[in-house]
Each structure stands twice: as structure tokens, then as C-alpha cells.
Design a protein around this motif. Structure first.
Motif, PDB file in Angstrom:
ATOM      1  N   ARG A   1       0.978  -1.270  -0.107  1.00 12.60           N
ATOM      2  CA  ARG A   1       0.098  -0.225   0.071  1.00 12.60           C
ATOM      3  C   ARG A   1       0.874   1.357   0.072  1.00 12.60           C
ATOM      4  N   GLY A   2       2.078   1.132   0.054  1.00 10.28           N
ATOM      5  CA  GLY A   2       3.100   2.359  -0.204  1.00 10.28           C
ATOM      6  C   GLY A   2       3.171   2.991   1.364  1.00 10.28           C
ATOM      7  N   SER A   3       3.228   4.180   1.340  1.00  8.55           N
ATOM      8  CA  SER A   3       3.471   5.322   2.384  1.00  8.55           C
ATOM      9  C   SER A   3       2.218   5.690   2.807  1.00  8.55           C
ATOM     10  N   LEU A   4       2.229   5.796   4.267  1.00 11.87           N
ATOM     11  CA  LEU A   4       1.198   6.535   4.911  1.00 11.87           C
ATOM     12  C   LEU A   4       0.434   7.779   4.064  1.00 11.87           C
ATOM     13  N   ASP A   5       1.323   8.569   3.841  1.00  9.61           N
ATOM     14  CA  ASP A   5       0.859   9.986   3.284  1.00  9.61           C
ATOM     15  C   ASP A   5      -0.231   9.451   1.817  1.00  9.61           C
ATOM     16  N   ARG A   6       0.210   8.644   1.132  1.00 11.89           N
ATOM     17  CA  ARG A   6      -0.696   8.350   0.050  1.00 11.89           C
ATOM     18  C   ARG A   6      -2.083   7.930   0.419  1.00 11.89           C
ATOM     19  N   THR A   7      -2.180   7.183   1.408  1.00 12.01           N
ATOM     20  CA  THR A   7      -3.491   6.780   1.774  1.00 12.01           C
ATOM     21  C   THR A   7      -4.439   7.714   2.648  1.00 12.01           C
ATOM     22  N   LEU A   8      -3.481   8.284   3.519  1.00 11.74           N
ATOM     23  CA  LEU A   8      -4.082   9.284   4.503  1.00 11.74           C
ATOM     24  C   LEU A   8      -4.323  10.991   3.846  1.00 11.74           C
ATOM     25  N   PHE A   9      -3.514  11.249   2.924  1.00 14.02           N
ATOM     26  CA  PHE A   9      -3.994  12.564   2.321  1.00 14.02           C
ATOM     27  C   PHE A   9      -4.538  12.686   1.265  1.00 14.02           C
ATOM     28  N   CYS A  10      -4.421  11.389   0.409  1.00  9.57           N
ATOM     29  CA  CYS A  10      -5.035  11.310  -1.073  1.00  9.57           C
ATOM     30  C   CYS A  10      -6.593  11.589  -1.081  1.00  9.57           C
ATOM     31  N   PRO A  11      -7.384  11.686  -2.036  1.00  6.70           N
ATOM     32  CA  PRO A  11      -8.661  11.434  -2.258  1.00  6.70           C
ATOM     33  C   PRO A  11      -9.132  10.195  -2.221  1.00  6.70           C
ATOM     34  N   GLY A  12     -10.333   9.849  -1.866  1.00  9.21           N
ATOM     35  CA  GLY A  12     -10.844   8.550  -1.562  1.00  9.21           C
ATOM     36  C   GLY A  12     -11.585   8.131  -0.619  1.00  9.21           C
ATOM     37  N   PRO A  13     -11.943   7.110  -0.184  1.00  7.23           N
ATOM     38  CA  PRO A  13     -12.513   6.876   1.292  1.00  7.23           C
ATOM     39  C   PRO A  13     -11.551   7.183   2.384  1.00  7.23           C
ATOM     40  N   PRO A  14     -12.161   7.533   3.631  1.00 10.15           N
ATOM     41  CA  PRO A  14     -11.249   7.904   4.446  1.00 10.15           C
ATOM     42  C   PRO A  14     -10.817   6.521   5.354  1.00 10.15           C
ATOM     43  N   MET A  15      -9.759   6.727   5.853  1.00  6.19           N
ATOM     44  CA  MET A  15      -9.344   5.683   6.759  1.00  6.19           C
ATOM     45  C   MET A  15     -10.127   5.478   7.938  1.00  6.19           C
TER      46      MET A  15
ATOM     47  N   ILE B   1      18.494   6.771  16.684  1.00  6.69           N
ATOM     48  CA  ILE B   1      17.675   7.848  16.569  1.00  6.69           C
ATOM     49  C   ILE B   1      17.274   8.010  15.181  1.00  6.69           C
ATOM     50  N   HIS B   2      16.033   8.248  14.705  1.00  6.80           N
ATOM     51  CA  HIS B   2      15.678   7.962  13.305  1.00  6.80           C
ATOM     52  C   HIS B   2      15.703   9.293  12.637  1.00  6.80           C
ATOM     53  N   CYS B   3      15.247  10.287  13.141  1.00 13.87           N
ATOM     54  CA  CYS B   3      15.506  11.754  12.692  1.00 13.87           C
ATOM     55  C   CYS B   3      14.804  12.188  11.736  1.00 13.87           C
ATOM     56  N   ASP B   4      13.981  11.477  10.965  1.00 17.97           N
ATOM     57  CA  ASP B   4      13.186  11.894  10.017  1.00 17.97           C
ATOM     58  C   ASP B   4      11.738  11.084   9.918  1.00 17.97           C
ATOM     59  N   VAL B   5      11.143  11.121  10.999  1.00 16.24           N
ATOM     60  CA  VAL B   5       9.902  10.426  11.252  1.00 16.24           C
ATOM     61  C   VAL B   5       8.615  11.216  10.564  1.00 16.24           C
ATOM     62  N   LYS B   6       8.113  10.702   9.695  1.00 12.03           N
ATOM     63  CA  LYS B   6       6.986  11.489   8.723  1.00 12.03           C
ATOM     64  C   LYS B   6       6.171  10.437   7.999  1.00 12.03           C
ATOM     65  N   PRO B   7       4.910  10.725   7.578  1.00 10.48           N
ATOM     66  CA  PRO B   7       4.244   9.829   6.874  1.00 10.48           C
ATOM     67  C   PRO B   7       4.674   9.182   5.800  1.00 10.48           C
ATOM     68  N   GLU B   8       5.667   9.915   5.058  1.00  9.43           N
ATOM     69  CA  GLU B   8       6.445   9.535   3.820  1.00  9.43           C
ATOM     70  C   GLU B   8       7.401   8.257   4.180  1.00  9.43           C
ATOM     71  N   ASN B   9       7.534   8.115   5.440  1.00  7.40           N
ATOM     72  CA  ASN B   9       8.571   7.127   5.883  1.00  7.40           C
ATOM     73  C   ASN B   9       7.869   5.887   6.834  1.00  7.40           C
ATOM     74  N   ILE B  10       6.655   6.082   6.563  1.00  5.74           N
ATOM     75  CA  ILE B  10       5.855   4.923   7.239  1.00  5.74           C
ATOM     76  C   ILE B  10       5.010   4.016   6.318  1.00  5.74           C
ATOM     77  N   LEU B  11       5.500   2.968   6.208  1.00  2.00           N
ATOM     78  CA  LEU B  11       4.802   1.972   5.064  1.00  2.00           C
ATOM     79  C   LEU B  11       3.912   1.117   5.443  1.00  2.00           C
ATOM     80  N   LEU B  12       2.750   0.778   4.499  1.00  2.00           N
ATOM     81  CA  LEU B  12       1.789   0.084   5.012  1.00  2.00           C
ATOM     82  C   LEU B  12       1.669  -1.267   3.935  1.00  2.00           C
ATOM     83  N   SER B  13       1.128  -2.220   4.485  1.00  2.34           N
ATOM     84  CA  SER B  13       0.781  -3.632   3.746  1.00  2.34           C
ATOM     85  C   SER B  13      -0.635  -3.707   3.408  1.00  2.34           C
TER      86      SER B  13
END
Length: 872
Positions: A586-600, A628-640
Motif C-alpha cells: 500500500r505504499g507510504s502512509l501519506d498516500r493513503t491518508l492525504f489522497c482523495p478517496g474513502p477515509p481511513m 535515533i531515526h531523525c526523519d519520522v514522517k508519513p512518507e517514511n511509514i509504509l503499509l501492507s
């Protein structure tokens, strides 16, 4: 015979006539001298507290023991809770003397074996308080010395053990001398140690509940429980859950004790039964105490045996020695390093798989990324080193120094890849035989072989040497052209190194792109074993990129957690670099969370929040060394497909060690998720990730970016960047007016008003309760505290989300900075977008309109919408 009878009669007369046989109540004044002889009828007692709860006496631990001590004991149970001269016992005829300068204890020769330190005032009296504290006071009743400052192995109800305070176990039930086990209160925990080696901590116990993140100041046990207090001392930082099974109304007297078997116990006295009951015991794992089975004994579910290659030592029972009589165990030394002794030939006896040594879990390795042979060499050079544990994948090297404890069977711990080795000395005779046979063989062989055989061997050796040299030259030439910079990395346990042709085949010549980043494209691929992977092709590789490439391989390749993306391998082809990851459909979280379509759905968002928190908690607390990760953001959170969450992209990660307390100016993150300490030159820590996680949590709640700018009136042609912020093309001097929205400020304001549902994405109306929303909002705001020390650890964040720890209450005074950021971000401002400049802190900011009096390079409002770290 007559002389002996006369002596006995004189002693009996002394016992019955001495005035010192009186048991005083409350206090005694100087000059006072007593001995066990003088109080034999009262079991050595000479002073009671006013309410008779405690008694001071000259006692022995057991009736048959010849050792006597100045002690304080609990009157009802006769349990000794403190001893003065624990390491210097006296005989039955020794004396206790109270003078105007303090207390002294003398043996039967009159020699002083123990005394109170030099006091700054004259002693007026010795008092035994109802608390059990034995004190010396001056004529103004000011305390000059007290026993509570010098605990033995026990603290009693109401007694505080401050930070740095230590309880030391007794050597045995029959002697009060210092044992090998200790319990010490630190500013963040309570730790159990054997010979200064930590084997357990209080926070590892499931009954320990963290109430606050502030530093600990003291520990206390009382009738209601067991607590570690913060500052001010009324705040409970850690509470240890104690459950009492007794209904006896008088059962409120407790003691905390470090036992001589290494366990920490809270005992409660039940007056009705005249007995002690156990309210708390830790560790529950009976194999945790490091000397449970003696030196090199193997502990498994509480029973003792010996590891393979070892046998029961008949001298040191319990304990084990080497089975091979030609080997012996070295003794430790005081010198930290020395040159190898030519008369000692070290060998390393493997402990085998499934063996664990608990102290290794509590110290950082002396080196990481090293081979086993290098780790052995380091141990051989140190005469204090008695063994080692080496991580096959991480290349971590732990040295066992000074003392050898018990080994533990850890067959259930499949994730621990560390292998243990015990250092042994090979006897001179066996090593000489081995050396002689190996060195003499070529000479003997040449004498016995005919001339033709010698010639054939010589020709063969020359041919193999030429072939080997040609191969090395060929390999060197290939490496120099393909991956000269990669060979600079010396990383043990690297993931699979793929051939370039394999990746071309897997990605069908890179024809299936699934994403892009600053370093290049990401392609979907299928390996020859049918495994679906994501191949990250890195093309924009500068000097920093090479370093990050190596760091990413080293870090991701050596950590394993269900919520962290798995690096399957890498490839170097010419100047290109490839990272091969497990595929997340399912790619990164930002695609599912911020893109048009049914809400999570809310439950999906909650599970993503928990999974991300678990992954970060592992990086901060489960890795060795910490990361320390140092770059925590939706683009770096992946979903299956099944919404499994995995954190990716560790290129900006840094190892965290206790010594790294300064500012890491080379570490950078992404605008919108940067903690305030980045802008104030404060030290960067794992709490920086906590702040970024809080920002991600707010975006999960509202379903859009925290910072949104919408173009309003004005000239120019503003465009929208990938993170939702409006911008103007680089080099343009057109001005535009912008209206903006800063969600963290709204979250703070709605929290103050208790209007949590108004923060949830409107499309989820009616599907989320106020309590569910309040939980995530409060956790997020706690993560955003300006003061990093007030932010919870990621371990505590997981506990709050899962319900095992109460949700913390945000500290408004540490969130006021959000009002400043919010006002700066949302007020209409004239921004000139031109060439970016680098500021001393390492951040990139857009050029600022000098006509705007409020413009500030330190404000989030004026930071470039580019990622501060550069494209990812």
C-alpha cells in the motif's frame, strides 16, 4: 578446678549486679559503655524506641554464631534491619561505648573496629526513634549522625532511600558482611547488580508503572505500597503495584530487602500470625541473579548444570570448570591492557547457541561492526577479559571482564544472535607439541619425499600463487571501477549483495516504478525465488549520499522488528547504488491518508499509531546501540495490504550512546516535523523522534497535513509543493499573500476546551467517541512538549496507547510555543522566495523580505518548504 569455679561465680555476680543491665527507652546520654555480657538476659537489648517498635542491641545473627554486632531490630518479629559494624564483628566480650564524640565499637582487646565519623558538635544523646532511625543529637536536638544514612540490606516503612543510595546483601544468613548483590536507586530506575554488573532493573518488572518522566529523587516503602518519588518529593514517578492478601488490620508494616540470593523483596509483617508474608518479589526469573549457579554454571528454569565442554567443579560448587585438562581459566588483573604473554596461548571455548549472559544486556559493546576474530584479539590484549559475546549480524563485541558469573539457557530467545566464548589458557606442553608438529612437518616431509615430488610441489605452488595474484588484481580492478567507495565500509553481517543483472531481471529493466524520492526512483521487482521486493535506485549520490548509503546498510541490515522495514540486500553498479527492501503493497502512509478517496477508519489510524510507536520504541530501547531515526514522517511509514505498519528510510539515523550528549549539527529532518531543539542548538536525543511522532499523530487524527497554506490575493504564480505548502518558483521575486492553517495550535486550543471530536477528520463523524479522540490528542500533545525531558519515551507512548499506562496530561506551560508558531504561521505575511541560504544551525531557510518587520529566520513561518535535509 577451684579456679574455674571461682571465675564462673565472679561472672555470675557481674551479670546480676551491673547497673548497665537496664533497658533504656528513647535515649541514652554519654558516657555509656555496655557489652553483650551485661545484657545477656535481654538478648543484648539496651535501648528501645518510645513506642517499643524498635530495639537497639548487641546481637548475633543466629544463636550459634560467634559474631556480634550493634544492631537495630523490629521488636515484635526480632528481625534485624540495621547493623553498624557489619564487616567488623566482635566477640561476646566486645564493647559499645557512647562518648561526647560519638559511638565506638571495640573488640575484646580494646581495639576500635568501628566508629561514627568525626562530628562537628558535641554529642548530647543517642536516640532510637519510632521510625527505627538511630541518631546522635547535640544539645539543641540537632541530628549529628543517623543510621538511615547508612542502610545495610534493608529499609523499613517510612525510610527513604535517596538517589545513589545502595542496599548491600549479606554474605550469608549467619554473617552480616557485605555480599555480592546490591540494589541502587538511580535518577531513572532501580538497578540490581552482582559485583557491579547489572542483571536486572525495576522498570523491567511488569508491576512497575511509570507515572511521570521526571528524575527520581528517592525510594520508599510504606503501608500502602512501594514508590519511587520524583521532584518535588510528593510526586510519584514510579509506582510498584503491590497486592496484599491479608485482612489483618495491623498488617501495614513492610520492609524492602535485597536478599543474599540476589532477589529484591518487600515483606509484610502479619502480627496475627507473627510471621512475614511476601508482597513483592523481583526478578521472578530465578535464573536472573548472575551467580545463581556459581561460576560458569548453566541455569535453566532454576536448575543448575554445566554448559557443553564444562564439568562440575568439585572445589567451587556450585560452579563449573573446563572439561579439557589441557586448558585452564585465566585470572583477572588490575591492569586494563597489557601485551600478550609469550608463555600464554589463548583459546576461546564456545558456549554454544542458546546461551545468554544477562549483564551483556545492560552495557554497550566495546566495539560494533567487528569480526569475531577482532573481538577475540581485543579480549586477548586485555588481562581483565575473561570471555566475550559476539553478535554475528551486528558485529557487536561484548567483553566479560573481571568476574565470571552463571550462564543462562535462552533457547526461547531466537532473536538473540550473540555467541559466547570463554577465554582459556592452553598449557605449555600441549601448545609446544602443536607448534612443533606444525613447524617440523615441512622439513620432515621434504626429507622423505623424493626429488621429483619436491619439484612437482614447487611448480604447483608457483602456479597457484600466480593464479591467486591475477584473480586479486582482476577483482581489485573491478571493485575500483564499480564500488570503490563502498569498499571503504567494513560492516560485519551485511545483507545480501545482489548482482546488477539480478536486479535488472527482477524489475524487468526497471520498468515498474512505484515511487520517487530525492535520491532517485523506487521500482517493484520479483526476485528469482518469487519474492516481491522494492528496489530503491539511488542516482543523486554525492559525498553525503555515499555516507548515508553505507549507514543505511549498516543500520537497517542489522535490526529486526515487525514494525521496521526489512532490508533484504544491496547492490553497487558503477556509480549507482541500489537498496532492496521487502515490498509494502500500500505504499507510504501519506498516500493513503492525504489522497482523495474513502477515509481511513479510526481503528486503522489507531493501529498505525501503535505500530509506528512500537517501531520507534524498538529503535530507542531495543537496539544495540540505540538509534535515533531523525526523519519520522508519513512518507517514511509504509503499509501492507493488511495495514501492517513498518518504518522505513534510516539514511538520517544516528547511533545513540551515553557519550553522545552534545549537539549533532549534521543530523537533519523534514520541515513540519522538526522539534524545537533543532532551532535552538540544543542537544538532539531520542526525544526528537518523539516530537516528530506527535506531529504524525496529529495528522492521523485530522487526516491532512498539520501545516497548510492556501494562496490568496496577489501577483505571481504560486505552485503547491508536494507537502501541501504553497511556494513560488526559485529565483522569482514575485510576492504573494497567503492564508495558512496550523493544526497543532488548534489541537492545543481544543484540548483546553475539551472539544476533542472537533479535531477528528469530519468524514469520520459519528464513528469516533470523545474518549478515543481525547486519548490520541493528549498523547500527541505530550509528545510535543517544548522541553524534551517532559516528553514521554516511545516505550511509554506505546504503554499509554495500549492502556497499560495512564494517558499523561499535557503540560500547557511547555506547549505555549505552539501559540507563537501558530500565529507566525497563520498571520498574513509577505514572503520573498529567492535563493535559499544556509544558517549556522544547518537549516535551509528561504530569503526573507526585509520590509517585513516580523520576519525571523528562526520562525517556522519562513522556513523553506523544501525538506531541510534535502530530497529523500
Amino acid at each position: 578446678m577451684a579456679a574455674a569455679i571461682t571465675t564462673v561465680l565472679l561472672l555470675l555476680t557481674l551479670f546480676t549486679t551491673t547497673y548497665s543491665a537496664t533497658i533504656y527507652t528513647g535515649s541514652i546520654t554519654p558516657n555509656f559503655t555496655t557489652s553483650q555480657f551485661q545484657h545477656i538476659d535481654s538478648s543484648g537489648a539496651f535501648l528501645r524506641s518510645p513506642n517499643y517498635t524498635y530495639t537497639a542491641a548487641i546481637r548475633n545473627p543466629q544463636p550459634t554464631s560467634p559474631s556480634y554486632y550493634l544492631v537495630v531490630y523490629h521488636s515484635d518479629s526480632h528481625t534485624i534491619v540495621w547493623a553498624a559494624n557489619r564487616n567488623h564483628p566482635i566477640s561476646v566480650s566486645g564493647q559499645i561505648r557512647l562518648s561526647f564524640t560519638g559511638i565506638t565499637i571495640h573488640d575484646d582487646t580494646g581495639q576500635t573496629v568501628w566508629s561514627t565519623p568525626e562530628l562537628y558538635s558535641t554529642v548530647y544523646s543517642l536516640q532510637l526513634q519510632d521510625s527505627g532511625n538511630l541518631i546522635l543529637v547535640d544539645r539543641f536536638n540537632k541530628t549529628l549522625w543517623q543510621s538511615f544514612d547508612h542502610p545495610m540490606d534493608t529499609i523499613v516503612t517510612g525510610q527513604r532511600l535517596p538517589v545513589g543510595g545502595t542496599l548491600i546483601s549479606t554474605n550469608s544468613p549467619a554473617a552480616f558482611s557485605d555480599g555480592d548483590y546490591t540494589f541502587t536507586v538511580t535518577s531513572g530506575d532501580g538497578i540490581l547488580q552482582w559485583k557491579n554488573l547489572t542483571y536486572y532493573s525495576l522498570l523491567l518488572d511488569s508491576k512497575s508503572v511509570i507515572n511521570s518522566n521526571g528524575p527520581i529523587t528517592s525510594l520508599m516503602v510504606n503501608g500502602s505500597g512501594f514508590y519511587l518519588f520524583g521532584s518535588p518529593e510528593s510526586d510519584v514517578a514510579i509506582k510498584v503495584m503491590i497486592t496484599s492478601t491479608s485482612t489483618d488490620a495491623d498488617s501495614d508494616y513492610r520492609i524492602l530487602k535485597i536478599q543474599n540470593d540476589g532477589s529484591l523483596v518487600v515483606l509484610r509483617y502479619v502480627k496475627l500470625n507473627n510471621d512475614w508474608e511476601t508482597d513483592f518479589l523481583t526478578p521472578l526469573d530465578s535464573c536472573r541473579p548472575t551467580f545463581k549457579c556459581g561460576k560458569l554454571g548453566l541455569c535453566s528454569t532454576g536448575s543448575c548444570s554445566c554448559p557443553p565442554g564444562f564439568r562440575v567443579d568439585p572445589v567451587t560448587k556450585p560452579g563449573c570448570s573446563l572439561s579439557d585438562n589441557s586448558l585452564s581459566l585465566p585470572e583477572s588483573c588490575d591492569k586494563p591492557l597489557r601485551q600478550p604473554n609469550s608463555s600464554e596461548n589463548y583459546v576461546y571455548v564456545p558456549l554454544g547457541t542458546g546461551m545468554k549472559y544477562f549483564p551483556v544486556d545492560f552495557v554497550n559493546p566495546v566495539r560494533t561492526g567487528v569480526s569475531l576474530s577482532t573481538c577475540k584479539d581485543m579480549c586477548s590484549l586485555s588481562c581483565s577479559c575473561l570471555g566475550l559475546f559476539h553478535g554475528n549480524q551486528s558485529g557487536s563485541c561484548h567483553l566479560i571482564e573481571n568476574h565470571l558469573g552463571s550462564i543462562v539457557s535462552s533457547l526461547n530467545n531466537k532473536s538473540d544472535d550473540k555467541l559466547g566464548f570463554i577465554k582459556a589458557i592452553e598449557s605449555l606442553s600441549s601448545s609446544r607439541n602443536l607448534n612443533d608438529s606444525s613447524s617440523d612437518f615441512p622439513v620432515i616431509g621434504l626429507i622423505l619425499l623424493p626429488a621429483t615430488g619436491v619439484l612437482a610441489i614447487a611448480i604447483c605452488a608457483i602456479w597457484m600463487r600466480i593464479k591467486s595474484r591475477n584473480k586479486k588484481m582482476k577483482d581489485y580492478s573491478k571493485k575500483s571501477s564499480d564500488s570503490d567507495d563502498l569498499d571503504m565500509f567494513s560492516i560485519a553481517g551485511l545483507p545480501v549483495r545482489f548482482d546488477y543483472e539480478e536486479l535488472v531481471e527482477a524489475t524487468v529493466n526497471f520498468s515498474s516504478p512505484i515511487g520517487s524520492g530525492g535520491f532517485g526512483m523506487v521500482y517493484k521487482g520479483v526476485l528469482r525465488d518469487k519474492t516481491v521486493v522494492a528496489v530503491k535506485k539511488i542516482t543523486a549520490l554525492g559525498a553525503q549520499g555515499k555516507k548515508e548509503f553505507g549507514a543505511e546498510i549498516a543500520i537497517i541490515g542489522n535490526i529486526h522488528h515487525v514494525n521496521l522495514v526489512k532490508l533484504k540486500g544491496f547492490c553497487a553498479h558503477g556509480r549507482e547504488r541500489f537498496l532492496v527492501y521487502e515490498y509494502m503493497s500500500r505504499g507510504s502512509l501519506d498516500r493513503t491518508l492525504f489522497c482523495p478517496g474513502p477515509p481511513m477508519e479510526w481503528q486503522e489510524r489507531f493501529e498505525i499509531a501503535v505500530g509506528t510507536a512500537r517501531g520507534l520504541a524498538y529503535l530507542h530501547s531495543g537496539c544495540e546501540p540505540k538509534i535515533i531515526h531523525c526523519d519520522v514522517k508519513p512518507e517514511n511509514i509504509l503499509l501492507s495490504d493488511n495495514m501492517q505498519v513498518k518504518i522505513s528510510d534510516f539514511g538520517l539515523s544516528k547511533f545513540l550512546s551515553p557519550e553522545q550528549s552534545g549537539l549533532f549539527t549534521t543530523m537533519r529532518g523534514t520541515r513540519g516535523y522538526l522539534a524545537p531543539e533543532w532551532l535552538t542548538n540544543a542537544a538532539i536525543s531520542d526525544k526528537t523522534d518523539v516530537y516528530s511522532y506527535g506531529m504524525v499523530l496529529l495528522e492521523l487524527i485530522q487526516g491532512r497535513k498539520n501545516c497548510v497554506q492556501a494562496p490568496s490575493h496577489g501577483s505571481g504564480n504560486p505552485s503547491t509543493s508536494t507537502d501541501g505548502h504553497s511556494s513560488v518558483s526559485s529565483g522569482s521575486q514575485n510576492r504573494h499573500r497567503a492564508r495558512a492553517f496550523y493544526f497543532p495550535l488548534q489541537a492545543l486550543e481544543m484540548h483546553e476546551e475539551g472539544r476533542y471530536l472537533e479535531l477528528v477528520e469530519p468524514r469520520l463523524a459519528g464513528r469516533v467517541t470523545n474518549n478515543e479522540a481525547a486519548k490520541l490528542v493528549k498523547v500527541a500533545l505530550c509528545c510535543l512538549h517544548e522541553d524534551p525531558s517532559l516528553r514521554p519515551t516511545m516505550v511509554n507512548v506505546v504503554a499509554m496507547l495500549e492502556g497499560t499506562l495512564p494517558v499523561g496530561e499535557p503540560r500547557l506551560e511547555s506547549l505555549n510555543f505552539l501559540r507563537f508558531y501558530g500565529r507566525r504561521f497563520t498571520e498574513p505575511s509577505t514572503v520573498v522566495t529567492g535563493a535559499e541560504i544556509e544558517v549556522p544551525s544547518g537549516f535551509m531557510v528561504a530569503a526573507i523580505d526585509s520590509s517585513s518587520p516580523s520576519a525571523s529566520p528562526n520562525s517556522f513561518s519562513y522556513m523553506s518548504s523544501q525538506q531541510v535535509s534535502g530530497p529523500r
